[in-house]
Scaffold this active site. Structure first.
Site, mmCIF file in Angstrom:
data_model
loop_
_atom_site.group_PDB
_atom_site.id
_atom_site.type_symbol
_atom_site.label_atom_id
_atom_site.label_comp_id
_atom_site.label_asym_id
_atom_site.label_seq_id
_atom_site.Cartn_x
_atom_site.Cartn_y
_atom_site.Cartn_z
ATOM 1 N N ILE A 33 5.732 -27.523 -5.592
ATOM 2 C CA ILE A 33 6.499 -28.098 -6.703
ATOM 3 C C ILE A 33 6.957 -27.003 -7.679
ATOM 4 C CG2 ILE A 33 6.294 -29.610 -8.738
ATOM 5 C CD1 ILE A 33 4.278 -31.312 -6.990
ATOM 6 N N GLY A 34 6.090 -26.034 -7.945
ATOM 7 C CA GLY A 34 6.445 -24.952 -8.867
ATOM 8 C C GLY A 34 7.601 -24.129 -8.334
ATOM 9 N N TYR A 44 -10.909 -34.491 -9.119
ATOM 10 C CA TYR A 44 -9.475 -34.177 -9.243
ATOM 11 C C TYR A 44 -8.831 -35.160 -10.230
ATOM 12 C CZ TYR A 44 -4.556 -33.605 -7.896
ATOM 13 O OH TYR A 44 -3.200 -33.376 -7.908
HETATM 14 P P1 NAD Z 1 0.722 -25.891 -3.931
HETATM 15 O O1 NAD Z 1 -0.618 -25.619 -3.379
HETATM 16 O O2 NAD Z 1 1.917 -25.729 -3.085
HETATM 17 O O3 NAD Z 1 0.953 -25.065 -5.267
HETATM 18 C C1 NAD Z 1 -0.055 -24.856 -6.197
HETATM 19 C C2 NAD Z 1 0.278 -23.622 -7.000
HETATM 20 O O4 NAD Z 1 -0.760 -23.429 -7.974
HETATM 21 C C3 NAD Z 1 0.340 -22.369 -6.159
HETATM 22 O O5 NAD Z 1 1.416 -21.589 -6.587
HETATM 23 C C4 NAD Z 1 -0.966 -21.651 -6.481
HETATM 24 O O6 NAD Z 1 -0.859 -20.254 -6.400
HETATM 25 C C5 NAD Z 1 -1.171 -22.078 -7.918
HETATM 26 N N1 NAD Z 1 -2.555 -21.940 -8.349
HETATM 27 C C6 NAD Z 1 -3.659 -22.528 -7.864
HETATM 28 N N2 NAD Z 1 -4.742 -22.103 -8.514
HETATM 29 C C7 NAD Z 1 -4.313 -21.212 -9.438
HETATM 30 C C8 NAD Z 1 -4.949 -20.427 -10.420
HETATM 31 N N3 NAD Z 1 -6.271 -20.440 -10.588
HETATM 32 N N4 NAD Z 1 -4.188 -19.609 -11.198
HETATM 33 C C9 NAD Z 1 -2.846 -19.583 -11.031
HETATM 34 N N5 NAD Z 1 -2.192 -20.291 -10.122
HETATM 35 C C10 NAD Z 1 -2.914 -21.108 -9.331
HETATM 36 O O7 NAD Z 1 0.621 -27.405 -4.442
HETATM 37 P P2 NAD Z 1 1.620 -28.374 -5.244
HETATM 38 O O8 NAD Z 1 1.479 -29.687 -4.586
HETATM 39 O O9 NAD Z 1 2.949 -27.782 -5.441
HETATM 40 O O10 NAD Z 1 0.817 -28.468 -6.636
HETATM 41 C C11 NAD Z 1 1.392 -28.227 -7.895
HETATM 42 C C12 NAD Z 1 0.784 -29.181 -8.898
HETATM 43 O O11 NAD Z 1 1.131 -30.525 -8.549
HETATM 44 C C13 NAD Z 1 -0.751 -29.171 -8.973
HETATM 45 O O12 NAD Z 1 -1.154 -29.216 -10.322
HETATM 46 C C14 NAD Z 1 -1.140 -30.456 -8.260
HETATM 47 O O13 NAD Z 1 -2.380 -30.941 -8.703
HETATM 48 C C15 NAD Z 1 0.001 -31.360 -8.646
HETATM 49 N N6 NAD Z 1 0.224 -32.534 -7.794
HETATM 50 C C16 NAD Z 1 0.514 -32.377 -6.480
HETATM 51 C C17 NAD Z 1 0.700 -33.515 -5.712
HETATM 52 C C18 NAD Z 1 1.021 -33.422 -4.243
HETATM 53 O O14 NAD Z 1 0.910 -34.441 -3.557
HETATM 54 N N7 NAD Z 1 1.437 -32.284 -3.714
HETATM 55 C C19 NAD Z 1 0.618 -34.794 -6.286
HETATM 56 C C20 NAD Z 1 0.315 -34.896 -7.636
HETATM 57 C C21 NAD Z 1 0.119 -33.762 -8.387
#
Ligand code: NAD
Length: 251
Positions: free
Chosen positions: A18-19, A148
């Site tokens: 997402i980022g 979580y």
């Molecule tokens: P992803 O694993 O692709 O990305 C997560 C990002 O967070 C990565 O860039 C990773 O390097 C970074 N990260 C993790 N721990 C870190 C730390 N200690 N310091 C700095 N960076 C760190 O996953 P995503 O799904 O893109 O997740 C992004 C956000 O969305 C998260 O907060 C997650 O909880 C939230 N989210 C995701 C979903 C889903 O289904 N994918 C649903 C709801 C919420």
């Protein structure tokens, strides 16, 4: 397409999922984007692909956030958009939650997110937009997500109080609550491919729009909240989940 022209934007965890999609979207709308992440190689290769600045900073270490703020200040000055996105998902059933599982998720998803805002405040412009990436898990009883979900519920609570306290500076802060989104986060749990496919099928069937979200779906909402189009919105939460949160008993 330049509604974010000139806006200095920091995206934590911007090297993946997402980022990453949000970095691409916000940059395409004119923002100057800085992404962060934990792993140096991944941050640098994503930054190169996006054509943005990449900085390594582990949000679970407060001194790393201090360093990040100092570097952003010296390279870019003040910040207009802070997307607090970094997070992890470590599912575990009640009865098997250990201290590591608890601390990891709380340290990154809640403490890390809170201190990202706390420490960036000194270099946020008045009128800035903070967007916290939460989850619909904050409001569901999905099995194996107790910690979580609690980390995200805590973040949403912080968001509401912060909205009140930051309003005098016209700083807006909002939460985005996605349902399941296709990103690498699920593979990082270490679950077997078969298990993940089973989970995906079950979740997809329960979502009224019958699909997972794509990172770009979330990026579209983030870009709106970052922009002046959202200038009267603060302390709000947006479910973006294909309808999952309405939990229809049939259908
Ligand atoms: P992803 O694993 O692709 O990305 C997560 C990002 O967070 C990565 O860039 C990773 O390097 C970074 N990260 C993790 N721990 C870190 C730390 N200690 N310091 C700095 N960076 C760190 O996953 P995503 O799904 O893109 O997740 C992004 C956000 O969305 C998260 O907060 C997650 O909880 C939230 N989210 C995701 C979903 C889903 O289904 N994918 C649903 C709801 C919420």
């Amino acid at each position: 397409m330049s509604k974010l022209n000139g806006k200095i934007t920091v995206i934590t965890g911007g090297n993946s999922g997402i980022g990453f999609a949000s970095a691409k979207k916000l940059k395409s709308q004119g923002a100057t984007v800085i992404i962060t992440g934990r792993d140096s190689d991944r941050v640098q290769s994503a930054a190169q692909e996006l054509g943005v600045k990449g900085i390594v900073a582990d949000v679970s270490r407060l001194s790393a956030i201090d360093d990040l703020v100092a570097q952003v200040k010296s390279d870019f000055g003040k910040v207009d958009v802070l997307f607090v996105n970094a997070g992890i998902f470590q599912p575990a059933p009640i009865g098997q939650i250990n201290e590591e599982i608890f601390d990891n998720q709380m340290d990154i998803n809640f403490k890390g997110a809170v201190f990202t805002t706390e420490k960036f405040l000194s270099i946020l412009n008045d009128g800035a937009s903070i967007i916290n990436l939460s989850s619909i898990n904050a409001y569901t009883g999905m099995p194996n997500t107790a910690i979580y979900a609690a980390s995200k519920a805590a973040l949403n609570s912080y968001t509401r109080t912060a909205a009140t306290e930051l309003a005098p500076r016209k700083i807006r802060i909002n939460s985005v609550n996605p349902g399941p989104v296709s990103t690498p986060i699920f593979k990082k749990t270490g679950m077997a491919e078969e298990q993940l496919n089973g989970l995906a099928e079950t979740m997809q069937n329960r979502i009224p729009l019958k699909r997972y979200g794509q990172p770009e779906d979330i990026a579209n909402l983030v870009s709106f909240l970052a922009s002046d189009d959202a200038s009267f919105i603060t302390g709000s939460e947006y479910n973006i989940d294909g309808g999952a949160n309405i939990n229809p008993l049939v259908g």
